[in-house]
Scaffold this active site. Structure first.
Site, short mmCIF file in Angstrom:
data_model
loop_
_atom_site.label_atom_id
_atom_site.label_comp_id
_atom_site.label_asym_id
_atom_site.label_seq_id
_atom_site.Cartn_x
_atom_site.Cartn_y
_atom_site.Cartn_z
N GLU A 197 57.36 -68.06 -28.25
CA GLU A 197 57.97 -67.83 -26.94
C GLU A 197 59.49 -67.96 -26.99
O GLU A 197 60.05 -69.01 -26.66
CB GLU A 197 57.42 -68.82 -25.90
CG GLU A 197 55.97 -68.56 -25.50
CD GLU A 197 55.48 -69.52 -24.42
OE1 GLU A 197 56.22 -70.48 -24.08
OE2 GLU A 197 54.36 -69.32 -23.92
N GLU A 285 48.60 -66.12 -25.72
CA GLU A 285 48.48 -67.42 -25.06
C GLU A 285 48.45 -67.23 -23.56
O GLU A 285 49.28 -66.53 -23.00
CB GLU A 285 49.65 -68.33 -25.45
CG GLU A 285 49.61 -69.71 -24.77
CD GLU A 285 50.82 -70.56 -25.11
OE1 GLU A 285 51.22 -70.59 -26.30
OE2 GLU A 285 51.38 -71.18 -24.18
#
Length: 480
Positions: A197, A285
């Site tokens: 991320e 995710e």
């Protein structure tokens, strides 16, 4: 040659040979009304997307590739991976086990495990010492080996977070993925996720520069393994990737992450637009809590998301396989079992996902946060939850009460009872009332300062705090 789950190419060639022999024996007297099936192509079946959607294990689907906006199996079928992500393996190493992966495969229908290895946090791969690095490498390798033995797909996740920009530790990433891709170059079930991320203002151009270099390191050993590339703003800016994807590379897919209590229609619209543009996307995710990994679970939004992923045939992994004291964890905080989980051992997140995976969606109603009750004299009472929290042992609710006289005469006293979903006990001193606690109920009565309420007036600033070992909610209320 990579290890394949099945010999698809050999099967295709055999079918072609059979059809050729059959056509040679045909006398041309077929019923003109029949529609013959098209001949089986002798080309690599992975070159064409069939349109059929499958959800199998590696032993069933074999090595995957990226065609158009989808992952496809060795027969050209769209393949949807439905998996579970670990939490940080440095903190919850016990779940990297063959026992746990077997449970997920056999009881949850999971076909993929994502191994989340943090890079910069405490005992992260890039912040710990060499002994810690070696330990983490060995743990990742154990996870890959367990998944391979069980015929599952496995994602090796370079879990950047607090390091913000993946270029911060690019040399370490190149070293790590060079090691992993050389070791597992022949394993068709291994997928590389090279930057979890990117965040805090990191641009897509910066991520792209990093990705090109790491992809090159992987391709030195693994020429065609699937590689997942993250995108800016915690892997939400998939629109920026769609406008400028990486060119000249095959089997690249891009990640989008969401948490259903935070991310709604706007991000679903962004995902749909990216896929419609032809961009391959993998939700590597997601969670059903808020983006912090904690907070209330929005089941309605969770179903809205999962329905979209199903519609678009997008692969996904839920966060997270652990018993951490947060609502996104799948396992209950007090549960230490590595398999054989009963529903009572799972948090709502775990029960929800298991239900989705086993076609047994749970019925769920949003928790009640306000209740109203009346008596025959026109007295109305309102109770509302103004705060709630969990300290790792107890769940707490702060309840505020207002009593309104909607009748025509003044009253000189009142009482009410509030019921909860679990047994409770007093926490801290209540205020502006007389309180009696028993089982799952609290009886609240007036005191001298608020007993008399003229017609049209109200008594407010009444309240209490209760605690419970269970995730307690409001259930009902009545006035005496």
């Amino acid at each position: 040659m990579k290890k394949s789950g099945i010999s698809r190419r050999l099967l295709s060639l055999i079918l072609v040979l059979i059809m050729v022999l059959s056509l040679g024996a045909c006398d041309g007297s077929n019923d003109p009304g029949e529609q013959n099936d098209p001949p089986v192509s002798s080309s690599d079946p992975g070159d064409v997307v069939s349109g059929k959607v499958v959800e199998g294990l590696f032993t069933e689907c074999g090595e995957l590739s990226v065609k158009g906006s989808h992952l496809v199996d060795e027969s050209g079928n769209i393949c949807v991976l439905k998996g579970v992500s670990t939490h940080g393996i440095a903190w919850y190493p016990q779940y990297v086990s063959k026992e746990t992966f077997t449970e997920l495969r056999d009881e949850w229908n999971v076909n993929t495990v994502r191994l989340a290895m943090y890079t910069a946090e405490y005992n992260g791969y890039c912040t710990g010492d060499e002994a810690n690095r070696q330990k983490l490498r060995e743990l990742v390798c154990s996870g890959v080996d367990y998944a391979t033995e069980l015929g599952m797909y496995v994602i090796v996740d370079w879990h950047i977070l607090s390091d913000n920009d993946p270029n911060t530790y690019k040399s370490e990433a190149i070293e790590f993925f060079s090691f992993m891709s050389e070791k597992y170059a022949d394993n068709g079930n291994v997928i590389y996720e090279i930057c979890n991320e990117p965040n805090s203002g990191t641009s897509w151009n910066s991520v792209k520069t990093y990705a090109v270099d790491v992809i090159a390191a992987i391709r030195k050993y693994d020429k065609d393994g699937v590689i997942i590339v993250g995108c800016p703003t915690w892997s939400q800016d998939i629109d920026k990737v769609a406008a400028d994807p990486i060119k000249g590379e095959e089997n690249i897919i891009y990640s989008l992450h969401y948490y259903s209590s935070t991310h709604g229609d706007w991000l679903r619209d962004r995902l749909r637009a990216a896929v419609d543009s032809g961009l391959p996307v993998f939700v590597s995710e997601f969670g059903v809590s808020d983006a912090s990994g904690n907070g209330e679970i929005d089941v309605a939004e969770a179903y809205a998301w999962i329905d979209l992923l199903d519609e678009l045939s997008i692969s996904r992994c839920i966060w997270s396989l652990c018993n951490k004291d947060e609502s996104s964890a799948l396992i209950g905080s007090d549960c230490t079992k590595l398999s054989g989980w009963a529903d009572a051992d799972l948090k709502l997140s775990g029960r929800w996902y298991k239900g989705v995976m086993t076609d047994n969606r749970i019925e769920y109603e949003a928790p009640v946060t306000e209740l109203t009750a009346f008596n025959d004299n026109g007295i109305k009472a309102d109770v509302s939850i103004s705060n709630s929290w969990y300290d790792g042992k107890y769940y707490y609710l702060q309840c505020d009460i207002a009593v309104c006289n909607e009748g025509k005469k003044a009253i000189s006293g009142w009482s009410l009872t509030v019921n909860f979903t679990h047994d409770i006990s007093q926490e801290q001193l209540p205020w502006n009332g007389s309180f009696a606690y028993e089982g799952n109920s609290v009886k609240v009565s007036s005191v001298k300062s608020n007993a008399e309420i003229p017609a049209g007036a109200s008594a407010r600033n009444i309240g209490f705090i209760i605690k419970s070992t269970e995730n307690v909610k409001l259930e009902s209320m009545f006035m005496d």
